[in-house]
Design a protein around this motif. Structure first.
Motif, mmCIF file in Angstrom:
data_model
loop_
_atom_site.group_PDB
_atom_site.id
_atom_site.type_symbol
_atom_site.label_atom_id
_atom_site.label_comp_id
_atom_site.label_asym_id
_atom_site.label_seq_id
_atom_site.Cartn_x
_atom_site.Cartn_y
_atom_site.Cartn_z
ATOM 1 N N ALA A 44 -28.714 24.191 44.899
ATOM 2 C CA ALA A 44 -29.062 23.256 43.828
ATOM 3 C C ALA A 44 -30.557 23.286 43.544
ATOM 4 O O ALA A 44 -30.991 23.273 42.380
ATOM 5 C CB ALA A 44 -28.621 21.847 44.210
ATOM 6 N N GLN A 45 -31.365 23.346 44.603
ATOM 7 C CA GLN A 45 -32.815 23.386 44.414
ATOM 8 C C GLN A 45 -33.258 24.698 43.772
ATOM 9 O O GLN A 45 -34.152 24.712 42.926
ATOM 10 C CB GLN A 45 -33.506 23.175 45.753
ATOM 11 N N ALA A 46 -32.619 25.774 44.156
ATOM 12 C CA ALA A 46 -32.935 27.063 43.532
ATOM 13 C C ALA A 46 -32.534 27.060 42.060
ATOM 14 O O ALA A 46 -33.246 27.601 41.203
ATOM 15 C CB ALA A 46 -32.210 28.187 44.278
ATOM 16 N N ALA A 89 -35.179 25.173 40.036
ATOM 17 C CA ALA A 89 -36.377 25.982 39.777
ATOM 18 C C ALA A 89 -36.108 27.012 38.685
ATOM 19 O O ALA A 89 -36.949 27.229 37.797
ATOM 20 C CB ALA A 89 -36.815 26.672 41.066
ATOM 21 N N ARG A 90 -34.942 27.623 38.722
ATOM 22 C CA ARG A 90 -34.590 28.615 37.708
ATOM 23 C C ARG A 90 -34.489 27.994 36.322
ATOM 24 O O ARG A 90 -34.963 28.554 35.329
ATOM 25 C CB ARG A 90 -33.261 29.269 38.086
ATOM 26 N N VAL A 141 -39.300 26.498 30.223
ATOM 27 C CA VAL A 141 -40.682 26.823 29.854
ATOM 28 C C VAL A 141 -40.716 28.079 28.987
ATOM 29 O O VAL A 141 -41.414 28.134 27.957
ATOM 30 C CB VAL A 141 -41.546 27.003 31.116
ATOM 31 N N ALA A 142 -39.947 29.096 29.373
ATOM 32 C CA ALA A 142 -39.955 30.359 28.633
ATOM 33 C C ALA A 142 -39.363 30.214 27.237
ATOM 34 O O ALA A 142 -39.773 30.917 26.307
ATOM 35 C CB ALA A 142 -39.186 31.421 29.420
ATOM 36 N N GLN A 162 -31.181 15.129 37.271
ATOM 37 C CA GLN A 162 -32.065 15.961 36.462
ATOM 38 C C GLN A 162 -31.669 17.435 36.499
ATOM 39 O O GLN A 162 -31.818 18.143 35.504
ATOM 40 C CB GLN A 162 -33.511 15.773 36.906
ATOM 41 N N ILE A 163 -31.140 17.890 37.625
ATOM 42 C CA ILE A 163 -30.668 19.272 37.684
ATOM 43 C C ILE A 163 -29.527 19.480 36.698
ATOM 44 O O ILE A 163 -29.507 20.451 35.923
ATOM 45 C CB ILE A 163 -30.220 19.635 39.112
#
Length: 453
Positions: A13-15, A18-19, A25-26, A407-408
């Motif tokens: 989930a944390q990974a 981040a992805r 952003v991109a 939020q994820i």
């Protein structure tokens, strides 16, 4: 407390988080540019500080919105299941409201005098909600604040009772919670200089003995309540709760104020009308004007007379109720169009059918991934919650909130063109939402949970 992350692979989930942040952003260079520009002159870099509470690394800037969709400044289109957290509950820029606003745009905005729309709007409110007398405000916060002032004046009592975890806008009186059973002013409240607990009583929702004990002293002017708690995650009334609660409230000479700002999702006349509740006063905020800032509040005949008597018996001067823009011509035109042409029985039938499909689908996806989560629905409003059964009060609802997990999920959906409410897991459908939109949301939610487990 039960772990809200049971069944999830938290390192994955944390990974994933981040992805998804990197992907956002991109994909949003223009929103990033505007966010940087805004930071030079906007406090916290946004028009309102809570606009930073979304799951995004920087604010998403909207270019245009219509119906169930909006487009951002980078050209991405989204299906909107947030709908301004009910502010645009009937869709963005409903055509009848847009036409009324366009017409009014050349006929004046505010004059501190009633327009020709005032009487028809009040008559329609009386018909829908069963209360004969109405007044207007610019927001539900103002409407709730004004109602509390009127009712304290009318009853001669100084206290108000609210439920733990409630939200009724930025009304100072309501920011009192139960902490280990003790009424406590919310730590998050800024700049408060007097003790709210002197005049605010707080009990848990669905707790009849606590309500009885709190009202027994005879010093509570009114109970201010949503018929279903919504802002801390949905908390439904237990069977028979409101029937018994209304008897207790009446027995102690207290008045009942129902805030339908969110529960107007229950039907054209709100939750109270749909479920046979009899409020002394009713507040409806942001949805009533189709997205234009406005709110309304209504009184029974008996309470209206007491309110009038209190006003006429007071010395001349400012009452502390109302603003110069309340009931302005622009808002009245929007409300009339929205009430008469948008908030229709047919619109609600469409919304209810889609919301039922959405709720069933969310439950099926959650079950498929063997997660101990539940789904709660109130009319057109649906929510998934990180517990096997729906919470019974604000304390339980608070305990199952998990901002990081929320939020994820929210950002995963957003990056795939689907917006849900940022503060918990609430989804709305509007007259412009289609079956394909719901199917897309369910498929993407399924993909998200597959990544998380």
């Amino acid at each position: 407390m039960r772990n809200t992350r049971d069944g999830l692979n938290w390192p994955r989930a944390q990974a994933l988080a981040a992805r998804e942040r990197a992907a956002y952003v991109a994909s949003n260079p223009e929103s990033a540019r505007l966010a940087a520009e805004s930071g030079r002159n906007l406090l916290f870099g946004v028009p309102m500080h809570w606009m930073n509470d979304w799951s995004t690394p920087f604010a998403l800037a909207v270019d245009e919105a219509s119906g169930a969709r909006f487009r951002d400044v980078d050209g991405h289109e989204y299906v909107d299941f947030c709908l301004g957290d009910t502010g645009a509950m009937f869709g963005h820029a409903p055509p009848p409201v847009a036409r009324a606003i366009e017409r009014q745009a050349t006929r004046g905005y505010t004059a501190m005098l009633p327009s020709a729309d005032a009487a028809p709007v009040a008559a329609e409110l009386a018909r829908r909600f069963g209360l004969p007398y109405w007044q207007f405000a610019l927001s539900a916060s103002d409407a709730n604040r004004f109602v509390l002032r009127w009712l304290r004046a009318a009853t001669g009592r100084d206290k108000v009772l609210v439920f733990n975890g409630c939200y009724h806008g930025t009304v100072d009186d309501v920011f009192v919670d139960l902490v280990d059973g003790v009424p406590t002013q919310r730590d998050s409240l800024l700049g408060q200089v007097h003790a709210l607990t002197d005049h605010t009583v707080v009990v848990e929702f669905n707790d009849l003995p606590a309500l009885e004990a709190a009202l027994a002293k005879g010093d509570v002017a009114c109970v201010l309540a949503e018929p279903v708690m919504t802002n801390i995650g949905m908390v439904l009334p237990q069977p028979g709760y409101w029937e018994a609660a209304q008897r207790i409230i009446q027995r102690h000479g207290t008045l009942l104020v129902i805030d339908e700002t969110h529960t107007i999702s229950s039907g054209p006349g709100g939750y109270a009308q749909a479920h046979g509740m009899r409020a002394d006063a009713l507040v409806i905020g942001k949805p009533v004007g189709g997205g234009i800032p406005c709110a309304v509040y209504g009184f029974t005949e008996e309470l209206a007379r007491r309110v009038e008597q209190a006003k006429r018996g007071a010395p001349p001067g400012h009452s502390g109720v109302g603003t110069t823009l309340s009931a302005n011509m622009f808002a009245m035109a929007a409300m009339r169009a929205n009430l008469e042409q948008v908030m229709t029985d047919a619109a609600y039938r469409h919304m209810f059918a889609l919301a039922a499909t959405l709720a069933q689908g969310l439950g099926d996806v959650i079950a498929r991934h063997k997660l101990a989560w539940c789904v709660t629905r109130v009319g057109a409003r649906t929510e998934f919650q990180f517990a096997p059964t729906a919470p019974r009060n604000g304390g339980e609802a608070q305990a199952i909130l998990d901002g990081e997990l929320e939020q994820i999920i929210h950002l995963y959906l957003l990056n795939r063109g689907l917006l849900i409410t940022p503060f918990h897991n609430m989804l709305l459908v509007c007259p412009g939402t289609g079956e394909a939109d719901v199917a897309r949301l369910l498929s993407t939610f399924d993909d998200c949970l597959r990544e998380l487990v």
